[in-house]
Write a protein that holds these residues in place. Structure first.
Motif, PDB file in Angstrom:
ATOM      1  N   ARG A  66      66.771  40.050 -12.418  1.00 57.49           N
ATOM      2  CA  ARG A  66      67.888  39.383 -13.100  1.00 57.49           C
ATOM      3  C   ARG A  66      68.863  38.780 -12.090  1.00 57.49           C
ATOM      4  O   ARG A  66      69.356  37.667 -12.282  1.00 57.49           O
ATOM      5  CB  ARG A  66      68.612  40.364 -14.009  1.00 57.49           C
ATOM      6  CG  ARG A  66      67.873  40.673 -15.277  1.00 57.49           C
ATOM      7  CD  ARG A  66      68.614  41.715 -16.095  1.00 57.49           C
ATOM      8  NE  ARG A  66      67.788  42.173 -17.190  1.00 57.49           N
ATOM      9  CZ  ARG A  66      68.061  41.972 -18.461  1.00 57.49           C
ATOM     10  NH1 ARG A  66      69.155  41.322 -18.810  1.00 57.49           N
ATOM     11  NH2 ARG A  66      67.259  42.412 -19.398  1.00 57.49           N
ATOM     12  N   GLU A  68      68.131  37.820  -9.078  1.00 58.35           N
ATOM     13  CA  GLU A  68      67.456  36.675  -8.477  1.00 58.35           C
ATOM     14  C   GLU A  68      67.493  35.471  -9.420  1.00 58.35           C
ATOM     15  O   GLU A  68      67.764  34.343  -8.998  1.00 58.35           O
ATOM     16  CB  GLU A  68      66.000  37.048  -8.165  1.00 58.35           C
ATOM     17  CG  GLU A  68      65.231  35.978  -7.436  1.00 58.35           C
ATOM     18  CD  GLU A  68      63.816  36.413  -7.111  1.00 58.35           C
ATOM     19  OE1 GLU A  68      62.933  35.532  -7.124  1.00 58.35           O
ATOM     20  OE2 GLU A  68      63.591  37.610  -6.853  1.00 58.35           O
ATOM     21  N   ILE A  69      67.259  35.726 -10.704  1.00 59.05           N
ATOM     22  CA  ILE A  69      67.307  34.641 -11.698  1.00 59.05           C
ATOM     23  C   ILE A  69      68.717  34.065 -11.770  1.00 59.05           C
ATOM     24  O   ILE A  69      68.901  32.850 -11.856  1.00 59.05           O
ATOM     25  CB  ILE A  69      66.833  35.158 -13.075  1.00 59.05           C
ATOM     26  CG1 ILE A  69      65.329  35.386 -13.051  1.00 59.05           C
ATOM     27  CG2 ILE A  69      67.211  34.191 -14.182  1.00 59.05           C
ATOM     28  CD1 ILE A  69      64.792  36.097 -14.277  1.00 59.05           C
ATOM     29  N   GLU A  70      69.723  34.940 -11.721  1.00 60.47           N
ATOM     30  CA  GLU A  70      71.111  34.467 -11.769  1.00 60.47           C
ATOM     31  C   GLU A  70      71.426  33.594 -10.559  1.00 60.47           C
ATOM     32  O   GLU A  70      72.075  32.549 -10.686  1.00 60.47           O
ATOM     33  CB  GLU A  70      72.053  35.674 -11.813  1.00 60.47           C
ATOM     34  CG  GLU A  70      73.489  35.315 -12.102  1.00 60.47           C
ATOM     35  CD  GLU A  70      74.362  36.551 -12.267  1.00 60.47           C
ATOM     36  OE1 GLU A  70      75.488  36.523 -11.742  1.00 60.47           O
ATOM     37  OE2 GLU A  70      73.917  37.521 -12.902  1.00 60.47           O
ATOM     38  N   ARG A  72      69.216  31.863  -8.831  1.00 60.27           N
ATOM     39  CA  ARG A  72      68.482  30.599  -9.003  1.00 60.27           C
ATOM     40  C   ARG A  72      69.186  29.714 -10.025  1.00 60.27           C
ATOM     41  O   ARG A  72      69.254  28.498  -9.852  1.00 60.27           O
ATOM     42  CB  ARG A  72      67.045  30.876  -9.435  1.00 60.27           C
ATOM     43  CG  ARG A  72      66.199  31.429  -8.322  1.00 60.27           C
ATOM     44  CD  ARG A  72      64.778  31.648  -8.748  1.00 60.27           C
ATOM     45  NE  ARG A  72      63.990  32.218  -7.670  1.00 60.27           N
ATOM     46  CZ  ARG A  72      62.718  32.509  -7.774  1.00 60.27           C
ATOM     47  NH1 ARG A  72      62.074  32.275  -8.905  1.00 60.27           N
ATOM     48  NH2 ARG A  72      62.076  33.027  -6.753  1.00 60.27           N
ATOM     49  N   ASP A  73      69.671  30.333 -11.104  1.00 56.88           N
ATOM     50  CA  ASP A  73      70.405  29.554 -12.107  1.00 56.88           C
ATOM     51  C   ASP A  73      71.639  28.911 -11.494  1.00 56.88           C
ATOM     52  O   ASP A  73      71.957  27.752 -11.782  1.00 56.88           O
ATOM     53  CB  ASP A  73      70.823  30.439 -13.287  1.00 56.88           C
ATOM     54  CG  ASP A  73      69.675  30.751 -14.230  1.00 56.88           C
ATOM     55  OD1 ASP A  73      68.611  30.114 -14.093  1.00 56.88           O
ATOM     56  OD2 ASP A  73      69.856  31.630 -15.096  1.00 56.88           O
TER      57      ASP A  73
END
Length: 136
Positions: A66, A68-70, A72-73
């Protein structure tokens, strides 16, 4: 005290031995069942511990993913903001270029008109000079 070994003695002794054997067998079944139950309980506890550890590891991995996704976002948001800014700049440049091209066309027309006017003026000046010259 005389002990007589009679038929009743053997029947009583046999019954006692049978009851004792049945008791020993019953107790051993109970004891083995208890051991198996304890082993099963330990196995279930070990499985629950394993699943708990797996759940903790999965939650930790999930949190990392999560995060990492944040990140990237956030990077994607920055890229989109940059793209939007670049598009705006490009539109301004294109609009300025179009305006300059229009001005260039108008200026070319004005230069052509001024050139034609200048040639006409030169022609008139030459004619005026020619007419003002005194003939000898």
């Amino acid at each position: 005290m005389d002990f007589e070994i009679t038929k009743e003695f053997f029947i009583g002794a046999g019954s006692s031995l049978a009851a004792c054997a049945a008791g020993v067998l019953g107790f051993s079944r109970y004891w083995i069942s208890g051991k198996a139950s304890n082993a099963n309980d330990r196995s279930q506890i070990n499985m629950l511990q394993f699943l708990t550890d797996e759940l903790k590891a999965t939650k930790a991995e999930n949190k990392e993913l999560r995060d990492e996704i944040e990140q990237r976002d956030e990077t994607i948001r920055k890229y989109w903001a940059e793209i939007a800014e670049t598009k705006t700049s490009l539109r301004l440049i294109q609009e300025s270029q179009r305006h300059l091209e229009e001005q260039n066309v108008l200026l070319k027309e004005q230069v052509s008109e001024l050139t034609a006017s200048n040639l006409e003026l030169v022609k008139q000046v030459v004619e005026l000079r020619n007419s003002l010259r005194v003939e000898r």
